[in-house]
Design a protein around this motif. Structure first.
Motif, PDB file in Angstrom:
ATOM      1  N   ARG A   9       0.823  -1.210   0.000  1.00  0.00           N
ATOM      2  CA  ARG A   9       0.000   0.000   0.000  1.00  0.00           C
ATOM      3  C   ARG A   9       0.855   1.257   0.000  1.00  0.00           C
ATOM      4  N   ILE A  10       1.914   1.241   0.795  1.00  0.00           N
ATOM      5  CA  ILE A  10       2.798   2.412   0.851  1.00  0.00           C
ATOM      6  C   ILE A  10       3.487   2.627  -0.494  1.00  0.00           C
ATOM      7  N   LEU A  11       3.987   1.544  -1.098  1.00  0.00           N
ATOM      8  CA  LEU A  11       4.672   1.668  -2.384  1.00  0.00           C
ATOM      9  C   LEU A  11       3.717   2.101  -3.498  1.00  0.00           C
ATOM     10  N   VAL A  12       2.501   1.546  -3.498  1.00  0.00           N
ATOM     11  CA  VAL A  12       1.523   1.955  -4.509  1.00  0.00           C
ATOM     12  C   VAL A  12       1.148   3.417  -4.304  1.00  0.00           C
ATOM     13  N   GLY A  13       0.919   3.821  -3.058  1.00  0.00           N
ATOM     14  CA  GLY A  13       0.589   5.215  -2.773  1.00  0.00           C
ATOM     15  C   GLY A  13       1.705   6.157  -3.196  1.00  0.00           C
ATOM     16  N   ALA A  14       2.951   5.789  -2.887  1.00  0.00           N
ATOM     17  CA  ALA A  14       4.090   6.613  -3.286  1.00  0.00           C
ATOM     18  C   ALA A  14       4.217   6.672  -4.808  1.00  0.00           C
ATOM     19  N   GLY A  15       3.990   5.545  -5.474  1.00  0.00           N
ATOM     20  CA  GLY A  15       4.058   5.518  -6.934  1.00  0.00           C
ATOM     21  C   GLY A  15       2.978   6.369  -7.575  1.00  0.00           C
ATOM     22  N   VAL A  16       1.763   6.274  -7.055  1.00  0.00           N
ATOM     23  CA  VAL A  16       0.643   7.060  -7.589  1.00  0.00           C
ATOM     24  C   VAL A  16       0.897   8.551  -7.388  1.00  0.00           C
ATOM     25  N   ILE A  17       1.367   8.917  -6.209  1.00  0.00           N
ATOM     26  CA  ILE A  17       1.649  10.336  -5.930  1.00  0.00           C
ATOM     27  C   ILE A  17       2.785  10.835  -6.816  1.00  0.00           C
ATOM     28  N   ALA A  18       3.835  10.030  -6.966  1.00  0.00           N
ATOM     29  CA  ALA A  18       4.973  10.447  -7.789  1.00  0.00           C
ATOM     30  C   ALA A  18       4.563  10.654  -9.243  1.00  0.00           C
ATOM     31  N   VAL A  19       3.756   9.741  -9.797  1.00  0.00           N
ATOM     32  CA  VAL A  19       3.308   9.890 -11.186  1.00  0.00           C
ATOM     33  C   VAL A  19       2.393  11.113 -11.313  1.00  0.00           C
ATOM     34  N   SER A  20       1.495  11.300 -10.362  1.00  0.00           N
ATOM     35  CA  SER A  20       0.551  12.419 -10.433  1.00  0.00           C
ATOM     36  C   SER A  20       1.266  13.764 -10.347  1.00  0.00           C
ATOM     37  N   VAL A  21       2.193  13.890  -9.419  1.00  0.00           N
ATOM     38  CA  VAL A  21       2.945  15.146  -9.288  1.00  0.00           C
ATOM     39  C   VAL A  21       3.883  15.309 -10.477  1.00  0.00           C
ATOM     40  N   GLY A  22       4.525  14.221 -10.884  1.00  0.00           N
ATOM     41  CA  GLY A  22       5.435  14.282 -12.022  1.00  0.00           C
ATOM     42  C   GLY A  22       4.739  14.661 -13.315  1.00  0.00           C
ATOM     43  N   ALA A  23       3.504  14.220 -13.488  1.00  0.00           N
ATOM     44  CA  ALA A  23       2.754  14.574 -14.695  1.00  0.00           C
ATOM     45  C   ALA A  23       2.408  16.058 -14.711  1.00  0.00           C
ATOM     46  N   TYR A  24       2.276  16.653 -13.554  1.00  0.00           N
ATOM     47  CA  TYR A  24       1.939  18.077 -13.468  1.00  0.00           C
ATOM     48  C   TYR A  24       3.168  18.967 -13.697  1.00  0.00           C
ATOM     49  N   LEU A  25       4.306  18.551 -13.191  1.00  0.00           N
ATOM     50  CA  LEU A  25       5.523  19.357 -13.295  1.00  0.00           C
ATOM     51  C   LEU A  25       6.125  19.267 -14.698  1.00  0.00           C
ATOM     52  N   PRO A  26       6.976  20.239 -15.069  1.00  0.00           N
ATOM     53  CA  PRO A  26       7.637  20.175 -16.388  1.00  0.00           C
ATOM     54  C   PRO A  26       8.541  18.957 -16.512  1.00  0.00           C
ATOM     55  N   TRP A  27       8.590  18.404 -17.707  1.00  0.00           N
ATOM     56  CA  TRP A  27       9.431  17.246 -17.988  1.00  0.00           C
ATOM     57  C   TRP A  27      10.761  17.633 -18.626  1.00  0.00           C
ATOM     58  N   LEU A  28      10.834  18.801 -19.216  1.00  0.00           N
ATOM     59  CA  LEU A  28      12.059  19.237 -19.886  1.00  0.00           C
ATOM     60  C   LEU A  28      12.461  20.626 -19.412  1.00  0.00           C
ATOM     61  N   LYS A  29      13.765  20.849 -19.413  1.00  0.00           N
ATOM     62  CA  LYS A  29      14.311  22.170 -19.122  1.00  0.00           C
ATOM     63  C   LYS A  29      15.529  22.369 -20.018  1.00  0.00           C
ATOM     64  N   ILE A  30      15.951  23.599 -20.142  1.00  0.00           N
ATOM     65  CA  ILE A  30      17.138  23.893 -20.952  1.00  0.00           C
ATOM     66  C   ILE A  30      18.363  23.338 -20.235  1.00  0.00           C
ATOM     67  N   ASN A  31      19.225  22.718 -20.984  1.00  0.00           N
ATOM     68  CA  ASN A  31      20.440  22.127 -20.439  1.00  0.00           C
ATOM     69  C   ASN A  31      21.298  23.218 -19.799  1.00  0.00           C
ATOM     70  N   PRO A  32      21.538  23.156 -18.488  1.00  0.00           N
ATOM     71  CA  PRO A  32      22.320  24.202 -17.829  1.00  0.00           C
ATOM     72  C   PRO A  32      23.807  24.154 -18.172  1.00  0.00           C
TER      73      PRO A  32
END
Length: 148
Positions: A9-32
């Motif tokens: 349950r903890i791993l599934v919850g962490a995975g679901v939260i990580a995918v949900s937050v990750g889908a909202y945040l930008p996936w690409l940035k300019i190479n520093p």
């Protein structure tokens, strides 16, 4: 059994939260690490800005499917959906970077936090599905050994 269930349950919850937050945040940035005089194209690639767009809805739908399967009592179906969703998300993230010559680990645009969180979520879901499938496969043998 209860410890494994709590762990899952903890791993599934962490995975679901990580995918949900990750889908909202930008996936690409300019190479520093690009030189100051490097020419950076002024294009907008899907995944460069925060918010839900195009493929994010599919990722959220897959995560919703995992959560929906958790409500049911069919352990094998839960395991299959969790494992396939985790593998699918991780593979999608890998193919996302290989889809353009401008995106990659040493390209003009590099992965941002959202991409890493989504990969982490996919890996966590894959691990849970793998652990559950291993326990389902081993369960009949353990039962047969107890009968003998």
């Amino acid at each position: 059994m209860a410890v494994e269930s709590l762990r899952d349950r903890i791993l599934v919850g962490a995975g679901v939260i990580a995918v949900s937050v990750g889908a909202y945040l930008p996936w690409l940035k300019i190479n520093p690490t690009l030189p100051l005089d490097a020419e950076i194209p002024t294009i907008l690639v899907t995944g460069m800005k925060a918010g839900f767009e195009s493929f994010d809805f599919a990722l959220l739908g897959l995560v919703g499917l995992v959560l929906l399967s958790r409500v049911g009592s069919r352990k094998r179906l839960q395991t299959a959906i969790t494992l396939l969703t985790g593998v699918g998300i991780a593979l999608f993230c890998a193919s996302y970077l290989s889809g353009s010559s401008l995106a990659g680990f040493d390209s003009t645009f590099v992965p941002a936090l959202g991409w890493y969180l989504t990969v982490l979520g996919g890996v966590l879901l894959t691990v849970v599905g793998g652990l559950q499938s291993a326990s389902i496969i081993q369960r009949p043998e353990a039962t047969a050994a107890l009968i003998d």
